[in-house]
Design a protein around this motif. Structure first.
Motif, PDB file in Angstrom:
ATOM      1  N   ARG A 112       0.847  -1.198   0.000  1.00 41.27           N
ATOM      2  CA  ARG A 112       0.000   0.000   0.000  1.00 41.27           C
ATOM      3  C   ARG A 112       0.880   1.245   0.000  1.00 41.27           C
ATOM      4  O   ARG A 112       1.924   1.256   0.636  1.00 41.27           O
ATOM      5  CB  ARG A 112      -0.915  -0.002   1.215  1.00 41.27           C
ATOM      6  CG  ARG A 112      -1.901  -1.149   1.189  1.00 41.27           C
ATOM      7  CD  ARG A 112      -2.983  -1.007   2.250  1.00 41.27           C
ATOM      8  NE  ARG A 112      -4.019  -1.970   2.001  1.00 41.27           N
ATOM      9  CZ  ARG A 112      -4.177  -3.104   2.673  1.00 41.27           C
ATOM     10  NH1 ARG A 112      -3.362  -3.405   3.661  1.00 41.27           N
ATOM     11  NH2 ARG A 112      -5.151  -3.939   2.364  1.00 41.27           N
ATOM     12  N   THR A 141      -3.591   3.113  -0.170  1.00 35.82           N
ATOM     13  CA  THR A 141      -4.108   2.613  -1.432  1.00 35.82           C
ATOM     14  C   THR A 141      -3.294   1.396  -1.845  1.00 35.82           C
ATOM     15  O   THR A 141      -2.075   1.488  -1.999  1.00 35.82           O
ATOM     16  CB  THR A 141      -4.008   3.704  -2.519  1.00 35.82           C
ATOM     17  OG1 THR A 141      -4.763   4.843  -2.096  1.00 35.82           O
ATOM     18  CG2 THR A 141      -4.522   3.206  -3.846  1.00 35.82           C
ATOM     19  N   THR A 142      -3.954   0.249  -1.997  1.00 34.79           N
ATOM     20  CA  THR A 142      -3.270  -0.970  -2.426  1.00 34.79           C
ATOM     21  C   THR A 142      -2.887  -0.830  -3.889  1.00 34.79           C
ATOM     22  O   THR A 142      -3.706  -0.413  -4.710  1.00 34.79           O
ATOM     23  CB  THR A 142      -4.174  -2.197  -2.222  1.00 34.79           C
ATOM     24  OG1 THR A 142      -4.523  -2.282  -0.832  1.00 34.79           O
ATOM     25  CG2 THR A 142      -3.466  -3.480  -2.639  1.00 34.79           C
TER      26      THR A 142
END
Length: 164
Positions: A112, A141-142
């Motif tokens: 992430r 956010t992956t």
């Protein structure tokens, strides 16, 4: 006993018939390529292998073994000072990077990225895309393998053989 990095954090996964540790949903071993479909998929706890590398625009390569804090002076971040993350100092003659610009966080089998409230923002381009999208500050956010990151004038690519 699985063939794994004994220094990696403990995660849940499966072992192929040749002893390689993989994510629990792997259909093929990510190291040797053998099918895991015939395995009983007994999920075990083991040490996670490196999740890939971060390749910077200057050609330097950083193994994703633990979390990183990225910026002009990332040693100022609490998670670096207390040993939870490694500082990744980026040269920035234009001063377009914040001292603590972004974090790269390894969570289980996921990578992430999180903007640390930087002035100029952190951007992600998905694999195969030329379009950059700005990340919201402090929202992890992956990212999948092949994603590109832009911080100030610097760019980098997350590369991995893992299915992320």
């Amino acid at each position: 006993m699985p063939d794994v990095d004994e220094d990696g954090p403990l995660v849940r996964g499966i072992v192929c018939s040749r002893g390689h540790f993989n994510p629990p949903d792997a259909r093929f071993c990510e190291r040797c390529g053998i099918s895991t479909v015939q395995q009983t998929h007994n999920v075990i706890t083991g040490h996670r292998p490196p999740l890939g590398v971060l390749v910077l625009d200057d050609g330097s390569v950083h193994a994703l073994i633990r979390d990183y804090v990225i910026g002009r002076d990332p040693g100022a971040a609490d998670d670096v000072r207390d040993g939870r993350a490694t500082a990744l100092v980026l040269e920035d003659p234009d001063l377009s990077l914040s001292r603590v610009h972004a974090r790269l966080v390894l969570d289980g089998w996921d990578v992430r990225v999180e903007d640390a409230g930087s002035v100029n923002g952190t951007y992600v381009a998905d694999p195969g895309s030329e379009e950059w999208r700005r990340l919201e500050a402090d929202v992890p956010t992956t990212i999948p393998a092949g994603s590109r990151l832009r911080m100030g004038a610097r760019t980098m690519t997350f590369e991995s053989h893992h299915k992320l």
